[in-house]
Design an enzyme around this catalytic site. Sequence first.
Site, mmCIF file in Angstrom:
data_model
loop_
_atom_site.group_PDB
_atom_site.id
_atom_site.type_symbol
_atom_site.label_atom_id
_atom_site.label_comp_id
_atom_site.label_asym_id
_atom_site.label_seq_id
_atom_site.Cartn_x
_atom_site.Cartn_y
_atom_site.Cartn_z
ATOM 1 N N ILE A 13 0.960 -1.282 0.392
ATOM 2 C CA ILE A 13 -0.015 -0.150 -0.367
ATOM 3 C C ILE A 13 0.999 1.454 -0.276
ATOM 4 O O ILE A 13 0.545 2.624 -0.712
ATOM 5 C CB ILE A 13 -0.971 0.238 1.651
ATOM 6 C CG1 ILE A 13 -1.924 -0.936 1.317
ATOM 7 C CG2 ILE A 13 -1.840 1.125 1.582
ATOM 8 C CD1 ILE A 13 -2.448 -1.616 2.338
ATOM 9 N N TYR A 155 -1.940 -7.414 16.425
ATOM 10 C CA TYR A 155 -2.266 -6.866 14.935
ATOM 11 C C TYR A 155 -4.021 -6.301 15.657
ATOM 12 O O TYR A 155 -3.679 -4.531 15.431
ATOM 13 C CB TYR A 155 -2.847 -7.546 14.192
ATOM 14 C CG TYR A 155 -2.411 -7.268 12.946
ATOM 15 C CD1 TYR A 155 -1.821 -6.876 12.189
ATOM 16 C CD2 TYR A 155 -3.245 -6.847 12.531
ATOM 17 C CE1 TYR A 155 -1.676 -5.917 11.384
ATOM 18 C CE2 TYR A 155 -4.239 -6.345 11.248
ATOM 19 C CZ TYR A 155 -3.133 -5.517 10.471
ATOM 20 O OH TYR A 155 -2.966 -5.359 9.371
ATOM 21 N N LYS A 159 -3.676 -2.215 16.672
ATOM 22 C CA LYS A 159 -4.537 -1.673 15.038
ATOM 23 C C LYS A 159 -5.580 0.060 15.696
ATOM 24 O O LYS A 159 -6.354 0.613 15.081
ATOM 25 C CB LYS A 159 -4.873 -2.121 14.076
ATOM 26 C CG LYS A 159 -4.120 -3.378 12.881
ATOM 27 C CD LYS A 159 -4.170 -1.412 12.295
ATOM 28 C CE LYS A 159 -2.287 -2.392 11.197
ATOM 29 N NZ LYS A 159 -1.852 -0.939 10.475
HETATM 30 P P1 NAI Z 1 3.841 -4.124 2.887
HETATM 31 O O1 NAI Z 1 4.216 -6.079 3.492
HETATM 32 O O2 NAI Z 1 3.871 -5.430 1.463
HETATM 33 O O3 NAI Z 1 4.723 -3.584 3.001
HETATM 34 C C1 NAI Z 1 4.855 -2.912 4.523
HETATM 35 C C2 NAI Z 1 5.569 -2.544 4.344
HETATM 36 O O4 NAI Z 1 6.584 -1.770 6.119
HETATM 37 C C3 NAI Z 1 7.068 -2.419 3.698
HETATM 38 O O5 NAI Z 1 7.853 -2.238 2.509
HETATM 39 C C4 NAI Z 1 7.569 -2.686 5.351
HETATM 40 O O6 NAI Z 1 9.627 -3.095 4.564
HETATM 41 C C5 NAI Z 1 7.692 -1.586 5.963
HETATM 42 N N1 NAI Z 1 8.116 -1.987 7.440
HETATM 43 C C6 NAI Z 1 7.717 -3.092 8.140
HETATM 44 N N2 NAI Z 1 8.551 -3.435 9.636
HETATM 45 C C7 NAI Z 1 8.995 -1.681 9.636
HETATM 46 C C8 NAI Z 1 10.584 -1.178 10.088
HETATM 47 N N3 NAI Z 1 10.022 -1.972 11.359
HETATM 48 N N4 NAI Z 1 10.425 -0.332 10.025
HETATM 49 C C9 NAI Z 1 10.443 0.620 8.832
HETATM 50 N N5 NAI Z 1 9.388 0.831 7.912
HETATM 51 C C10 NAI Z 1 9.062 -1.164 8.644
HETATM 52 O O7 NAI Z 1 2.112 -4.708 3.854
HETATM 53 P P2 NAI Z 1 1.476 -3.446 3.187
HETATM 54 O O8 NAI Z 1 -0.547 -4.654 3.152
HETATM 55 O O9 NAI Z 1 1.213 -3.096 1.999
HETATM 56 O O10 NAI Z 1 1.273 -3.330 4.272
HETATM 57 C C11 NAI Z 1 0.937 -2.145 4.854
HETATM 58 C C12 NAI Z 1 -0.013 -0.986 5.969
HETATM 59 O O11 NAI Z 1 -1.537 -1.850 5.563
HETATM 60 C C13 NAI Z 1 -0.121 -1.786 7.255
HETATM 61 O O12 NAI Z 1 -0.103 -1.365 8.084
HETATM 62 C C14 NAI Z 1 -0.989 -3.226 7.309
HETATM 63 O O13 NAI Z 1 -1.056 -3.259 9.158
HETATM 64 C C15 NAI Z 1 -2.339 -2.688 6.704
HETATM 65 N N6 NAI Z 1 -3.361 -3.199 6.078
HETATM 66 C C16 NAI Z 1 -2.953 -3.812 5.843
HETATM 67 C C17 NAI Z 1 -3.776 -4.938 4.333
HETATM 68 C C18 NAI Z 1 -3.542 -5.705 3.837
HETATM 69 O O14 NAI Z 1 -4.365 -6.969 3.464
HETATM 70 N N7 NAI Z 1 -2.308 -6.663 3.132
HETATM 71 C C19 NAI Z 1 -5.511 -5.324 5.513
HETATM 72 C C20 NAI Z 1 -5.068 -3.646 6.514
HETATM 73 C C21 NAI Z 1 -4.598 -3.183 6.681
#
Ligand code: NAI
Length: 257
Positions: A13, A155, A159
């Site tokens: 995202i 989680y 959230k």
């Molecule tokens: P993703 O795994 O593709 O991206 C997450 C990003 O956060 C990655 O680039 C990662 O390197 C970065 N990250 C993780 N730990 C970190 C740290 N310690 N310091 C700096 N950066 C860090 O995941 P996605 O799905 O794009 O998630 C983005 C947000 O959306 C998250 O907060 C997730 O909880 C939320 N979300 C995602 C859903 C899904 O189904 N994919 C559903 C609802 C919410």
Amino acid sequence: MSLTVVTGSASGIGAATRAALLEEGKEVVGVDLRDADITADLSTREGRRGAVDAVLQRCGGTLDGLVLCAGLGPHVDDAERIVAVNYFGTIAMLDGLFPALRKGDDAAAVVVSSVSSTHITWDDNPLASVIESGDEAGVGPALEVGGEYKGQFAYAGSKNALTVAVRRRVAEWGAAGVRLNTVAPGSVETPLLSQGMADARYGQAIREFVAPIPRHAKPEEVATLISYLLSPKAGFVHGSQLVIDGGVDALLRPTRF
Ligand code: NAI
């Protein structure tokens, strides 16, 4: 040129949001563990402080937009790290960059929460007292209640706490002229979701659950909503949680909203 910071910009995202904002002609500063303008680990106090300082230096103390996407899913084995990134990392960036947003042009911030934020209430949130006291060291003991499913507690708890934190800031931020909202996605096609679907504890439930719109969201669809919330078109939208979940929340909680 309008300057927006996006955390979690290297993937999912965050990456889609970065691309959408660049397409709109905005300047974007990405923050992530890797492949970003500013590399920082938001799970640690030092990493958060370093990220805030680096952003302030980069933007000269004035910021127009902030999008906080960095996060970990429930499948991650280190449940304390989930809370460290999803809640404490996000709040450190939000509060640390508020003074810069105050100086921005029609500034706005968006926090990426989740439909999971509604799966528990603040009264039942095992992290509530730890978060009220600001005692990050208390997270581990607070999560013991989750047993084998600590990750899900971490989680949903983090959230839920994020959405509460945004709602609690609404008076101060509104008075300062900075709009602040959350988006609450359901399942979105990203590496986080793929890892969850492959997980032994959570995978089957995620794979078998079908939303009323029977597919997962594309990250670009969430990015479009975030871009709208940052724009002047959303000028009276403040303190809101916009759900983007293909109908899941309405299906599960038709009488609660
Ligand atoms: P993703 O795994 O593709 O991206 C997450 C990003 O956060 C990655 O680039 C990662 O390197 C970065 N990250 C993780 N730990 C970190 C740290 N310690 N310091 C700096 N950066 C860090 O995941 P996605 O799905 O794009 O998630 C983005 C947000 O959306 C998250 O907060 C997730 O909880 C939320 N979300 C995602 C859903 C899904 O189904 N994919 C559903 C609802 C919410």
